[in-house]
Design an enzyme around this catalytic site. Structure first.
Site, PDB file in Angstrom:
ATOM      1  N   LYS A 115       0.681  -0.915  -0.199  1.00  0.00           N
ATOM      2  CA  LYS A 115      -0.213  -0.237   0.120  1.00  0.00           C
ATOM      3  C   LYS A 115       0.765   1.364  -0.114  1.00  0.00           C
ATOM      4  O   LYS A 115       0.875   2.209   1.152  1.00  0.00           O
ATOM      5  CB  LYS A 115      -1.443  -0.074   1.261  1.00  0.00           C
ATOM      6  CG  LYS A 115      -2.188   1.303   1.352  1.00  0.00           C
ATOM      7  CD  LYS A 115      -3.363   0.610   0.126  1.00  0.00           C
ATOM      8  CE  LYS A 115      -4.519   1.845   0.373  1.00  0.00           C
ATOM      9  NZ  LYS A 115      -5.264   1.444  -0.714  1.00  0.00           N
ATOM     10  N   ASP A 156      -5.505  -3.936  -2.127  1.00  0.00           N
ATOM     11  CA  ASP A 156      -6.664  -3.389  -2.199  1.00  0.00           C
ATOM     12  C   ASP A 156      -7.116  -4.088  -3.925  1.00  0.00           C
ATOM     13  O   ASP A 156      -8.192  -5.003  -4.351  1.00  0.00           O
ATOM     14  CB  ASP A 156      -7.398  -1.839  -2.578  1.00  0.00           C
ATOM     15  CG  ASP A 156      -6.908  -0.457  -3.428  1.00  0.00           C
ATOM     16  OD1 ASP A 156      -5.850  -0.626  -3.202  1.00  0.00           O
ATOM     17  OD2 ASP A 156      -6.959   0.407  -3.181  1.00  0.00           O
ATOM     18  N   ASP A 179      -6.539 -15.897   3.060  1.00  0.00           N
ATOM     19  CA  ASP A 179      -8.206 -16.637   3.131  1.00  0.00           C
ATOM     20  C   ASP A 179      -8.814 -16.462   1.870  1.00  0.00           C
ATOM     21  O   ASP A 179      -9.431 -16.908   1.041  1.00  0.00           O
ATOM     22  CB  ASP A 179      -8.886 -16.100   4.130  1.00  0.00           C
ATOM     23  CG  ASP A 179      -7.737 -16.210   5.294  1.00  0.00           C
ATOM     24  OD1 ASP A 179      -7.335 -17.361   5.894  1.00  0.00           O
ATOM     25  OD2 ASP A 179      -9.717 -16.984   6.782  1.00  0.00           O
TER      26      ASP A 179
HETATM   27 MN    MN Z   1      -5.161 -16.258   8.627  1.00  0.00          MN
END
Ligand code: MN
Ligand code: IPM
Length: 356
Positions: free
Chosen positions: A190, A223, A251
């Site tokens: 970022k 993002d 994830d």
């Molecule tokens: Mn995790």
């Protein structure tokens, strides 16, 4: 070969999936005449209940004196719902990562051909995706000081800190992986907002120019990377990123596979490596024989390959897992209303290895 393995089942579904992973290792040992000695140790809520410490000294000693470490999961809802709890199971995991110097966490993502329909993403998007997330694991906001509350208790703060040396060593890991793959590293940061991200960019560029000029290096803001991961996952080869972004993105990467219950990981460190599934302790599933043991079993496969050099053995474990998934002998996260639970899935994989 003869190897000692520190086995840390941890919390929630940890003990159930670990039992399947050690069953698989036993089958491998039997087939290839190896000897694996398991040295069990407590970590997480289980360790707090027993000793008050989520990563007891004894556990650390067992990890440091074993050839490798296999870890299940950490976390217990009784702590999640108590913001005032003084010790938390997760502290055990963070202490362990820091104490073992596990600075690079490798999370490979490659959808199973038989599971393309299981992903909530369209088949045409996920087919052919094959990338690795290299997540920095012992720095950033997870560990930065100062952290905490002001005296009045109405303000809280965390600090994101990175040193150049911390960035350099994990960058080397990412390029090493890329050199065995498509030779393409994407740094996710970022840098338009964060000073730490600007240091990452500067450092990674320097290392690339000095040591890996033949490899492709590009940059994405986190993002945008999140969007690309689910719209064009095939564009990635090796994703290099800091601790918190890597936690979140990996994830998300689980969606590509169809289930987070299939994703293993390796954490490589200064003295030791540790192998663990990327999913958590899934407390709602504990004791119900429904947790998918494959991420844990594939973590054991990564361990015998990376730490012990047992490539043929690792390949057999992978084939056994592929067969379970392809034949639908798998837990309900993969096969709706499946009659197969954690134990039955593990047994299929173990039998496959024995009969191979
Ligand atoms: Mn995790
Ligand atoms: C992970 C987990 C941990 C993390 C938690 C349990 C502290 O989510 O390994 O990804 O955030 O690193």
């Amino acid at each position: 070969m003869k190897k000692t393995i520190a086995v840390l089942p941890g919390d929630g579904i940890g003990p159930e999936i670990m039992a399947q992973a050690t069953g698989v290792l036993d089958a491998v040992a039997g087939k290839f005449s190896h000897e694996f000695e398991y040295r069990y140790a407590d970590v997480g809520a289980a360790a707090i209940d027993r000793t008050g410490n989520p990563y007891p000294d004894k556990t650390h000693e067992i990890c440091m004196t074993s050839d490798s470490v296999l870890f299940g999961a950490i976390g217990d809802p009784k702590y999640d719902n108590d913001p005032k709890a003084k010790v938390r199971p997760e502290q055990g995991l963070l202490k362990m990562r820091k104490a073992l110097g596990l600075y690079a966490n490798i999370r490979p993502v490659k959808p199973y051909a038989s599971l393309l329909e299981a992903s909530p993403l369209k088949n045409g998007i996920v087919a052919g995706a094959d990338f690795v997330v290299v997540r920095e694991l012992t720095g950033g906001m997870y560990f930065g000081e100062p952290r905490g509350r002001n005296e009045a208790g109405d303000k809280a703060f965390d600090t994101c800190v990175y040193s150049k040396a911390e960035i350099e060593r994990v960058t080397d890991v990412a390029f090493a992986y890329a050199s065995r793959r498509k030779g393409h590293v994407t740094l996710v940061d970022k840098a338009n907002v964060l000073a730490t991200s600007r240091l990452w960019r500067e450092t990674v560029k320097e290392i690339h120019a000095a040591k890996y000029p033949d490899m492709q290096l590009d940059f994405l803001f986190v993002d945008n990377a999140a969007m690309k991961m689910v719209s064009n996952p095939r564009d990635f080869d090796v994703i290099l990123t800091e601790n918190m972004f890597g936690d979140i993105l990996s994830d998300l990467a689980g969606v590509i596979n169809g289930s987070i219950g299939l994703l293993p990981s390796a954490s490589t460190g200064v003295d030791r490596s540790l192998y663990e599934p990327i999913h958590g302790s899934f407390p709602q599933g504990a004791g119900r024989n429904i947790a998918n043991p494959i991420a844990m079993i594939l973590s054991a496969a990564m361990m015998i390959e990376d730490a012990f050099g047992a490539m043929e053995e690792g390949a057999l474990v992978r084939r056994a897992c592929d067969a379970a998934v392809a034949q639908g002998v798998c837990t309900p996260d993969i096969v709706k209303d499946s009659p197969y639970g954690t134990k039955e899935t593990g047994k299929f994989i173990i039998d496959y290895i024995k009969n191979a």
